[in-house]
Design a protein around this motif. Structure first.
Motif, short mmCIF file in Angstrom:
data_model
loop_
_atom_site.label_atom_id
_atom_site.label_comp_id
_atom_site.label_asym_id
_atom_site.label_seq_id
_atom_site.Cartn_x
_atom_site.Cartn_y
_atom_site.Cartn_z
N GLU A 43 7.47 15.88 10.43
CA GLU A 43 6.91 17.00 9.46
C GLU A 43 5.56 15.98 8.70
N ARG A 44 4.67 16.65 9.16
CA ARG A 44 3.57 16.53 7.84
C ARG A 44 4.71 16.48 6.52
N GLU A 45 4.05 15.16 6.02
CA GLU A 45 5.06 15.51 4.53
C GLU A 45 3.89 14.67 3.41
N PHE A 46 4.12 14.83 2.41
CA PHE A 46 3.57 15.20 1.16
C PHE A 46 3.71 13.35 0.48
N VAL A 47 2.31 12.80 0.25
CA VAL A 47 2.27 11.74 -0.21
C VAL A 47 2.33 11.27 -1.69
N ALA A 48 1.16 11.75 -2.00
CA ALA A 48 0.43 11.75 -3.58
C ALA A 48 -0.72 12.54 -3.25
N SER A 59 3.84 11.66 -6.95
CA SER A 59 3.38 10.65 -5.74
C SER A 59 4.95 10.40 -5.06
N ALA A 60 5.40 10.82 -3.65
CA ALA A 60 6.73 11.08 -3.06
C ALA A 60 6.95 9.62 -4.26
N ASP A 61 8.75 9.93 -3.54
CA ASP A 61 9.57 8.77 -4.00
C ASP A 61 9.45 7.05 -3.02
N SER A 62 9.12 7.91 -2.09
CA SER A 62 8.77 6.66 -0.98
C SER A 62 7.78 5.63 -0.59
N VAL A 63 6.95 6.57 -2.02
CA VAL A 63 5.76 5.47 -1.96
C VAL A 63 5.86 5.18 -4.01
N LYS A 64 6.51 5.54 -4.09
CA LYS A 64 6.18 5.05 -5.89
C LYS A 64 5.61 3.27 -5.82
N GLY A 65 5.13 2.89 -7.10
CA GLY A 65 4.96 2.00 -7.35
C GLY A 65 4.52 0.48 -6.29
N ARG A 66 3.67 1.93 -5.27
CA ARG A 66 3.59 1.01 -4.25
C ARG A 66 1.88 1.22 -3.68
N PHE A 67 1.76 3.21 -4.15
CA PHE A 67 0.50 3.12 -3.58
C PHE A 67 -0.14 3.69 -4.74
N THR A 68 -1.22 3.93 -4.69
CA THR A 68 -1.71 4.69 -6.13
C THR A 68 -2.73 5.20 -5.96
N LEU A 80 -6.87 6.31 -1.88
CA LEU A 80 -5.48 5.75 -2.42
C LEU A 80 -5.17 4.08 -1.48
N GLN A 81 -4.49 3.49 -2.91
CA GLN A 81 -4.51 2.15 -2.10
C GLN A 81 -2.54 2.41 -2.02
N MET A 82 -2.47 1.63 -0.97
CA MET A 82 -1.49 1.06 -0.67
C MET A 82 -1.04 -0.47 -0.27
N ASN A 83 -0.39 -0.27 -1.38
CA ASN A 83 0.07 -2.23 -1.43
C ASN A 83 1.64 -1.45 -0.79
N SER A 84 2.16 -3.02 -0.17
CA SER A 84 3.99 -3.74 0.35
C SER A 84 3.89 -2.71 0.92
N LEU A 85 3.12 -2.10 1.93
CA LEU A 85 3.20 -1.87 3.38
C LEU A 85 4.49 -1.65 3.60
N LYS A 86 5.16 -0.78 4.66
CA LYS A 86 6.54 -0.90 5.20
C LYS A 86 6.30 -0.16 7.03
N PRO A 87 6.75 -0.70 7.89
CA PRO A 87 7.10 -0.05 8.85
C PRO A 87 6.70 1.43 9.22
N GLU A 88 7.93 1.43 8.62
CA GLU A 88 7.93 3.35 7.84
C GLU A 88 6.94 3.78 7.15
N ASP A 89 5.55 3.06 6.90
CA ASP A 89 4.44 3.49 6.36
C ASP A 89 3.76 4.21 7.02
N THR A 90 4.25 3.91 8.46
CA THR A 90 3.32 4.30 9.95
C THR A 90 2.78 5.33 9.93
#
Length: 117
Positions: A43-48, A59-68, A80-90
Motif C-alpha cells: 500500500e501507499r505509505e507516508f514518507v515525509a 518523517s516516517a520512522d523508516s526514513v528519519k535521519g536519512r531523508f530531509t 526530498l533529499q534522500m541519503n543512505s538509500l537502501k533497497p527497501e526504499d525502492t
C-alpha cells in the motif's frame, strides 16, 4: 494545484537522490506538502511532510535521519533529499499537497526510485 515530480532514478545502496515537486496553478503557500511512496505489492505509505511555511517537518520512522524534506515557496517547489538509500526504499514516490481550509488533497504523478543492492 498541479504537482510535477521529478528526480527519480536508479542508484546503488548507500547512494543519494533528490526528488523535486514543482507546484503550479494555485497558491503554493496555502498547502502543506510532502511525499508518499508505494512499493510493488504494498500500500501507499507516508514518507515525509512539511508545513506551509516550512517551519515543521514530519518523517516516517523508516526514513528519519536519512531523508530531509524542504520547500522553497518562492520557487513553488518541495525537495526530498534522500541519503543512505537502501533497497527497501525502492518504490514509486508521489508528491502530495494538502489544503487545510478546503480539506483538499492534491497528487502528482509518481517518480520511480530504484535502489540496487
Amino acid at each position: 494545484v498541479q504537482l510535477q515530480a521529478s528526480g527519480g532514478g536508479l542508484v546503488q545502496a548507500g547512494g543519494s537522490l533528490r526528488l523535486s515537486c514543482a507546484a503550479s496553478g494555485g497558491t503554493f503557500r496555502r498547502v502543506a506538502s510532502g511525499w508518499f511512496r508505494q512499493a510493488p505489492g504494498k500500500e501507499r505509505e507516508f514518507v515525509a511532510a512539511i508545513t506551509r511555511n516550512g517551519g515543521t517537518t514530519y518523517s516516517a520512522d523508516s526514513v528519519k535521519g536519512r531523508f530531509t524534506l524542504s520547500r522553497d515557496n518562492a520557487k513553488n517547489t518541495v525537495y526530498l533529499q534522500m541519503n543512505s538509500l537502501k533497497p527497501e526504499d525502492t518504490a514509486v514516490y508521489y508528491c502530495h499537497a494538502f489544503r487545510l481550509d478546503t480539506l483538499t488533497n492534491f497528487w502528482g504523478q509518481g517518480t520511480q526510485v530504484t535502489v540496487s543492492s
